[in-house]
Write an enzyme that holds these catalytic residues in place. Sequence first.
Site, PDB file in Angstrom:
ATOM      1  N   THR A 183      26.159 -13.440  -7.549  1.00 46.14           N
ATOM      2  CA  THR A 183      25.257 -12.261  -7.748  1.00 46.14           C
ATOM      3  C   THR A 183      23.758 -12.110  -8.186  1.00 46.14           C
ATOM      4  OG1 THR A 183      25.808 -11.629  -9.947  1.00 46.14           O
ATOM      5  CG2 THR A 183      27.567 -10.940  -8.391  1.00 46.14           C
ATOM      6  N   GLU A 330      30.740  -9.715  -4.336  1.00 48.59           N
ATOM      7  CA  GLU A 330      31.991  -9.596  -4.613  1.00 48.59           C
ATOM      8  C   GLU A 330      33.268  -9.251  -3.405  1.00 48.59           C
ATOM      9  OE1 GLU A 330      29.963  -8.432  -8.424  1.00 48.59           O
ATOM     10  OE2 GLU A 330      29.652  -8.199  -6.188  1.00 48.59           O
ATOM     11  N   LYS A 440      16.536  -1.627  -6.000  1.00 44.90           N
ATOM     12  CA  LYS A 440      16.945  -2.297  -4.554  1.00 44.90           C
ATOM     13  C   LYS A 440      15.757  -2.194  -3.889  1.00 44.90           C
ATOM     14  CE  LYS A 440      20.999  -3.250  -2.824  1.00 44.90           C
ATOM     15  NZ  LYS A 440      22.369  -3.115  -2.089  1.00 44.90           N
ATOM     16  N   TRP A 445      18.368  -6.823  -5.248  1.00 44.13           N
ATOM     17  CA  TRP A 445      18.386  -6.049  -6.419  1.00 44.13           C
ATOM     18  C   TRP A 445      17.469  -6.540  -7.545  1.00 44.13           C
ATOM     19  CZ3 TRP A 445      21.140  -1.805  -6.817  1.00 44.13           C
ATOM     20  CH2 TRP A 445      22.309  -1.694  -6.142  1.00 44.13           C
TER      21      TRP A 445
END
Length: 546
Positions: A183, A330, A440, A445
Amino acid sequence: MTMQRTPLLLSRLMDRGARVAPNEQIVTKSPNGLHRQTLAQTRVRAAQLANALAADGLRVGDRVGSLLWNNHRHVEMYQAIPSMGCVLHTLNLRLAAGELQYIVNHAEDVVIVVDQSVLPLLEQLAGKIPTVKRVIVAAEPGGGPWKSSLPGAVDYEEFISGHSREIEWPELDENTGLALCYTSGTTGDPKGVMYTHRSTYLHTMAQCMTDSFNLSAQDTVCQIVPMFHAMGWGVPFSALMLGSKLVLPHRFMDTKSLVELISGEQCTISLGVPTIWQGVKGFLEQNPGQYSLESLTRMTCGGSAPPASLIAWYWEKHGVEVMQGWGMTETNPLVTLSRHHAKRADKKMLKEERLANQAKAGQVIPGIDLAIMDESWNPLPHDGKSVGEIVVRGPWICSEYYKNPQPSKFRDGWLITGDVGMIDSEEYLIITDRSKDLIKSGGEWISSVDLENHICALPGVAQAAVVAMPHPKWDERPVAIVVRAAGGSVTQQQVLAHCDGRFAKWQLPDEVLFRDAIPLTSTGKIDKKNIRAALAAEKYALPDQR
């Protein structure tokens, strides 16, 4: 039990394209023009790469990092590394060196394959990545000689040269790790998600369905979304399985190069974030009649929601369907997709209604369960009005993070996504907000919390808040609100210099605004909703919009 229990292994899918369409091409833009190689040649080179790595001591489960642009060698890694039983760890080449160091060390990568143009970034980690025993440099035509202080540095072509062109992929447990993605570290350190053969096999099959991406061997796919971004949304695996032609921009990501690739190679589908498609729209408007999108039938758009006006422009001007998808690292990654012709009943639907549905995050992909929960963990009705926490479960949804369980992210078999939204009566997902105040920008991100904490560590700063402000090209850009400490005289230049190095350039605030106080909620938290409202009332505009 009357059916064979054949393990769901990616090698069974990815070898298919080379068998059924051996002469189909993978096309990569290079400084010298276009590099072309067939799927059959790619399978041979994947075998040579796997044999070379095995001879170098790699074993099942070892992590192999790729610090590469979208190119033919990256595709070879997509085919070779999982098939031989190792784990492909796609590294984000847009990260700052410190973030990259953390991820490489957490994953314990043994080998890293790096593009020559990205080598200077990896060189900053010399002596700081102890598990890496071998660095393989993918040189490019005209790139000139290179040298490296990294361990075991060798040229890619020299490394695979002379190794057998044949290989029999091993039989593995279908739950063996296949790929490792991290992530963006928006709430603390980046977290790893280990995709398995089973999860990716099922995701690949679902992605190709007619009501999904509708991929086939007839397609020519222009893969713009980075292959390090949630495994390129899984499309390289699908293309290798189907025998589709694959077109790759390498490091040539300027709008003109992308349009020339799509037009020149007669691409039928392309993948990218909204900023890419906004750039293409502007380029075509500035160069009317010079380039054709005649072959393009659809484009996928993810990372953030595309404006409804952009969706309408492509359909009305060029007959190109913009398919908005939603997912996360994820989720392997596809969860929902919004199609122009989602249902037969849509034939009677007004144009405005169609557009409204396309602008939603989409309907759930078969095989996945999607729900919204209230604060007491009760499921909310799918009425298009009830807003709650978006949760998801299914065969390609992660159940924990790699070497970091994070139990607060999982409950009763559901992944808590961190997004907030609602689901309407036709099962369209509408994302209304984010439970964390993330920013974003261009599909990537940025953590407001990380920026705030780092800015507050600068002497002369008493408080800091970072909020997202709308941007016509990048969707959102960060703006910092700073309260100076008593007697402090800190400047914008000092704040940005303090952040530079810790954060990548594109993550830095566009502007630092100094205020006497920062509004707080009743529980003492920074009231970002109040800050955004105040900036809107002031008619604040980002520096490049003034």
